[in-house]
Design a protein around this motif. Structure first.
Motif, PDB file in Angstrom:
ATOM      1  N   GLY A 158       0.848  -1.180   0.000  1.00 37.36           N
ATOM      2  CA  GLY A 158       0.000   0.000   0.000  1.00 37.36           C
ATOM      3  C   GLY A 158       0.890   1.238   0.000  1.00 37.36           C
ATOM      4  O   GLY A 158       2.020   1.209  -0.495  1.00 37.36           O
ATOM      5  N   HIS A 159       0.409   2.345   0.559  1.00 38.13           N
ATOM      6  CA  HIS A 159       1.222   3.562   0.705  1.00 38.13           C
ATOM      7  C   HIS A 159       1.836   3.976  -0.633  1.00 38.13           C
ATOM      8  O   HIS A 159       3.057   3.979  -0.815  1.00 38.13           O
ATOM      9  CB  HIS A 159       2.327   3.355   1.745  1.00 38.13           C
ATOM     10  N   PHE A 160       0.972   4.353  -1.577  1.00 37.74           N
ATOM     11  CA  PHE A 160       1.436   4.679  -2.926  1.00 37.74           C
ATOM     12  C   PHE A 160       2.540   5.716  -2.924  1.00 37.74           C
ATOM     13  O   PHE A 160       3.553   5.561  -3.621  1.00 37.74           O
ATOM     14  CB  PHE A 160       0.252   5.183  -3.767  1.00 37.74           C
ATOM     15  N   ASP A 161       2.355   6.808  -2.162  1.00 36.55           N
ATOM     16  CA  ASP A 161       3.335   7.895  -2.210  1.00 36.55           C
ATOM     17  C   ASP A 161       4.705   7.442  -1.725  1.00 36.55           C
ATOM     18  O   ASP A 161       5.731   7.723  -2.351  1.00 36.55           O
ATOM     19  CB  ASP A 161       2.848   9.104  -1.409  1.00 36.55           C
ATOM     20  N   ARG A 176      -3.073   7.530  -0.239  1.00 38.74           N
ATOM     21  CA  ARG A 176      -2.597   6.844   0.962  1.00 38.74           C
ATOM     22  C   ARG A 176      -3.705   5.949   1.523  1.00 38.74           C
ATOM     23  O   ARG A 176      -4.812   6.382   1.790  1.00 38.74           O
ATOM     24  CB  ARG A 176      -2.185   7.863   2.026  1.00 38.74           C
ATOM     25  N   GLY A 177      -3.381   4.696   1.679  1.00 34.71           N
ATOM     26  CA  GLY A 177      -4.335   3.753   2.234  1.00 34.71           C
ATOM     27  C   GLY A 177      -5.314   3.184   1.233  1.00 34.71           C
ATOM     28  O   GLY A 177      -6.133   2.327   1.589  1.00 34.71           O
ATOM     29  N   ALA A 178      -5.253   3.635  -0.041  1.00 33.98           N
ATOM     30  CA  ALA A 178      -6.174   3.103  -1.049  1.00 33.98           C
ATOM     31  C   ALA A 178      -5.836   1.644  -1.346  1.00 33.98           C
ATOM     32  O   ALA A 178      -4.668   1.270  -1.444  1.00 33.98           O
ATOM     33  CB  ALA A 178      -6.094   3.930  -2.330  1.00 33.98           C
ATOM     34  N   ALA A 179      -6.853   0.815  -1.503  1.00 36.56           N
ATOM     35  CA  ALA A 179      -6.641  -0.607  -1.770  1.00 36.56           C
ATOM     36  C   ALA A 179      -6.167  -0.808  -3.201  1.00 36.56           C
ATOM     37  O   ALA A 179      -6.605  -0.122  -4.130  1.00 36.56           O
ATOM     38  CB  ALA A 179      -7.936  -1.386  -1.531  1.00 36.56           C
ATOM     39  N   PHE A 180      -5.268  -1.763  -3.370  1.00 39.67           N
ATOM     40  CA  PHE A 180      -4.783  -2.090  -4.709  1.00 39.67           C
ATOM     41  C   PHE A 180      -5.887  -2.832  -5.445  1.00 39.67           C
ATOM     42  O   PHE A 180      -6.421  -3.817  -4.944  1.00 39.67           O
ATOM     43  CB  PHE A 180      -3.527  -2.957  -4.612  1.00 39.67           C
ATOM     44  N   PRO A 181      -6.281  -2.364  -6.637  1.00 35.85           N
ATOM     45  CA  PRO A 181      -7.431  -2.983  -7.331  1.00 35.85           C
ATOM     46  C   PRO A 181      -7.138  -4.383  -7.827  1.00 35.85           C
ATOM     47  O   PRO A 181      -6.001  -4.734  -8.130  1.00 35.85           O
ATOM     48  CB  PRO A 181      -7.674  -2.024  -8.509  1.00 35.85           C
ATOM     49  N   ARG A 182      -8.187  -5.177  -7.902  1.00 33.84           N
ATOM     50  CA  ARG A 182      -8.088  -6.522  -8.478  1.00 33.84           C
ATOM     51  C   ARG A 182      -8.985  -6.557  -9.706  1.00 33.84           C
ATOM     52  O   ARG A 182     -10.203  -6.496  -9.599  1.00 33.84           O
ATOM     53  CB  ARG A 182      -8.542  -7.580  -7.472  1.00 33.84           C
ATOM     54  N   GLY A 183      -8.393  -6.610 -10.873  1.00 30.77           N
ATOM     55  CA  GLY A 183      -9.169  -6.565 -12.094  1.00 30.77           C
ATOM     56  C   GLY A 183      -9.545  -5.142 -12.454  1.00 30.77           C
ATOM     57  O   GLY A 183      -9.060  -4.179 -11.870  1.00 30.77           O
ATOM     58  N   ALA A 184     -10.436  -4.983 -13.426  1.00 25.01           N
ATOM     59  CA  ALA A 184     -10.787  -3.673 -13.965  1.00 25.01           C
ATOM     60  C   ALA A 184     -12.051  -3.121 -13.325  1.00 25.01           C
ATOM     61  O   ALA A 184     -13.062  -3.799 -13.232  1.00 25.01           O
ATOM     62  CB  ALA A 184     -10.982  -3.776 -15.474  1.00 25.01           C
ATOM     63  N   ASP A 185     -11.979  -1.887 -12.880  1.00 20.15           N
ATOM     64  CA  ASP A 185     -13.140  -1.158 -12.391  1.00 20.15           C
ATOM     65  C   ASP A 185     -13.682  -0.354 -13.570  1.00 20.15           C
ATOM     66  O   ASP A 185     -13.058   0.598 -14.029  1.00 20.15           O
ATOM     67  CB  ASP A 185     -12.717  -0.232 -11.247  1.00 20.15           C
TER      68      ASP A 185
END
Length: 401
Positions: free
Chosen positions: A27-30, A158-167
Motif C-alpha cells: 500500500g502507501h502509494f506515495d 494513501r491507504g487506497a486498496a490495490f485494485p483486483r481486475g478492472a473497475d
C-alpha cells in the motif's frame, strides 16, 4: 538486428512493474513511488559501471523495498506506534513473479477520489514514465503547478486498496491516459526527435493489456486500433536525418502493413457490434487514411462524415481543427479557413501552433503566399519540437523565395 536496450530503456520498462509490486504488497502509494525513484537513481549510477543484474526487476524491487524500510524506520523513531509496520516490512520481502501489475497500477492511479486531471497526471508519471515537464506541456500548465498536482494525488492515495481486475467506472480515465501517453510518443511536445517509440510502444502494450481484460469494450478496441494504425506510419514520418515528412508526402510503401491489417480488423469488428464512441470513430478515420494509396485517392467525403459524427458526440477544438482539413479537401480551402475562424475565440486552442500550421497550409492552397508564410512562422515560434519547427520554417522560407 534489434539494438540492445539502453539502461534508460530498461529502467523505464521495469519501473511500473516494480511500483505495482510494492504497492500491491505494502500500500502507501506515495512512499512506494518515492522508494522506486530512489531505486531507479541507484540503478542508473551502478548498472553502467557494474553491469545490468540478471533479474533487473528483482534488483529494483529489493532496493526499493530497502529504501521503504529505511523510510519507515526513520518515521518510527518519531512515531513508535509504527514499529510493527517497519518490522513486518523488513521480514516480508515482496516476491517478483510472472504477474504484471502494471494494468492494476493504472486503475489505482485512476482512483475515483482523484479528479480527472490528477488521474491522468499521476498515471503519466507513475506508469507512463513521463517527466513532470512533459506532463505540464501536455496540459499547457506551468511545471510547478503540475508538480503540486501530482504530489497531492499521491497523498490522496494513501491507504487506497490495490485494485483486483478492472473497475469499469475508471475505464474512460484509463483510456484517456493511454491516449495521452501515445500522443506524446507520436509527436513529442519538445526535443530533437519527432517521435518517441519508447512511449508509443509502451502505450500500445498497456492498451493490449486493457483489451485482453475488456475484449468487448468498443472504446478499448477502438483505441488499440487507432494506436496501431497511427504507429504504422512511423517509418515514413521522418527522413534519415530526422526531418519531418507530412502525410501527403510520405512513402506509403514504408508503412507497416501488418499493423494496418490488425488495426483495420479491430475497428471493423468493434464498429459492427459495440456502441459508437470517439476512439472508434478516430480509428475508422485512421483506417481510411491507411488503406488509401495516396492523398488524392483518400475517401475525404467519408472522412468528413465521420468527423461530423465525432463533432456531435465529442466536441473538441482539436477535432474541429482536423475536420477543417477534411472540409478543405471536400469543399475547398476557403471553406476550411472559414471553419478555422470559429476557433479564434476558443481559449483552449487559440494560441496553439497547430492552429497556425493548418491555417498556413490552407492559405497556401488559396495562393496567398505572404499570409501563408506569416502563419508558418507563427506556428514555428509556437512549437518546442525541433523537427516540427524546422519543417514549418522550411515551408515559410520556400514561400519567401
Amino acid at each position: 538486428m534489434t539494438p540492445a536496450p539502453t539502461t534508460e530503456d530498461l529502467l523505464r520498462a521495469c519501473a511500473p512493474r516494480v511500483l505495482g509490486v510494492l504497492v500491491r504488497h505494502h500500500g502507501h502509494f506515495d512512499a512506494c513511488e518515492d522508494a522506486v525513484q530512489e531505486a531507479l537513481l541507484a540503478a542508473a549510477s551502478t548498472w553502467p559501471r557494474d553491469g545490468v543484474p540478471d533479474n533487473p526487476t528483482g534488483w529494483l524491487v529489493t532496493t526499493a523495498g530497502r529504501r521503504l524500510t529505511d523510510h519507515w524506520r526513520s518515521e518510527n523513531a518519531r512515531r513508535r506506534r509504527e514499529d510493527v509496520v517497519a518490522a513486518q516490512a523488513e521480514l516480508v520481502v515482496p516476491q517478483v513473479n510472472d504477474t504484471d501489475d502494471t494494468l492494476e497500477l493504472l486503475f489505482l492511479c485512476c482512483h475515483p477520489d482523484l479528479s480527472a486531471p490528477s488521474q491522468v497526471a499521476l498515471t503519466l508519471r507513475a506508469v507512463g514514465g513521463l517527466s513532470t515537464a512533459q506532463i505540464a506541456a501536455a496540459f499547457l500548465v506551468p511545471e510547478s503547478t503540475m508538480a503540486q498536482r501530482i504530489s497531492r494525488a499521491k497523498s490522496r492515495l494513501r491507504g487506497a486498496a490495490f485494485p483486483r481486475g478492472a473497475d469499469r467506472s475508471r475505464v474512460a480515465a484509463v483510456l484517456h491516459v493511454l491516449y495521452l501517453i501515445f500522443t506524446e510518443g507520436h509527436t513529442a511536445t519538445s526535443g530533437p526527435a519527432l517521435h518517441r517509440p519508447d512511449l508509443t510502444t509502451e502505450a500500445i502494450r498497456l492498451t493490449r493489456l486493457a483489451h485482453r481484460l475488456l475484449p468487448d469494450d468498443g472504446e478499448v478496441t477502438g483505441l488499440l486500433a487507432l494506436m496501431l494504425l497511427t504507429e504504422s506510419r512511423r517509418a515514413a514520418r521522418t527522413t534519415p536525418d530526422g526531418a519531418m515528412v507530412p502525410l501527403a508526402e510520405q512513402d506509403r510503401t514504408l508503412w507497416d502493413r501488418a499493423a494496418i491489417a490488425e488495426g483495420v480488423a479491430l475497428v471493423t469488428d468493434t464498429l459492427s457490434r459495440a456502441p459508437l464512441g470517439p476512439y472508434q470513430l478516430q480509428s475508422a478515420i485512421a483506417a481510411i487514411h491507411a488503406e488509401a494509396t495516396s492523398t488524392e485517392t483518400t475517401d475525404w467525403p467519408q472522412i468528413l462524415i465521420l468527423y461530423d459524427i465525432l463533432t456531435r458526440i465529442a466536441p473538441n477544438p482539436m477535432i474541429t481543427l482536423n475536420r477543417a482539413v477534411a472540409v478543405a479537401e471536400v469543399s475547398g480551402p476557403q471553406a476550411g479557413l472559414a471553419l478555422l475562424d470559429s476557433l479564434k475565440s476558443d481559449k483552449r486552442i487559440a494560441g496553439h501552433h497547430r492552429l497556425a500550421a493548418v491555417r498556413a497550409h490552407l492559405l497556401e492552397l488559396t495562393d496567398n503566399p505572404t499570409a501563408a508564410r506569416d502563419s508558418y512562422r507563427e506556428a514555428a515560434r509556437g512549437t518546442l519540437s525541433l523537427p516540427e519547427r524546422r519543417y514549418l520554417e522550411s515551408r515559410a522560407d520556400r514561400l519567401g523565395r
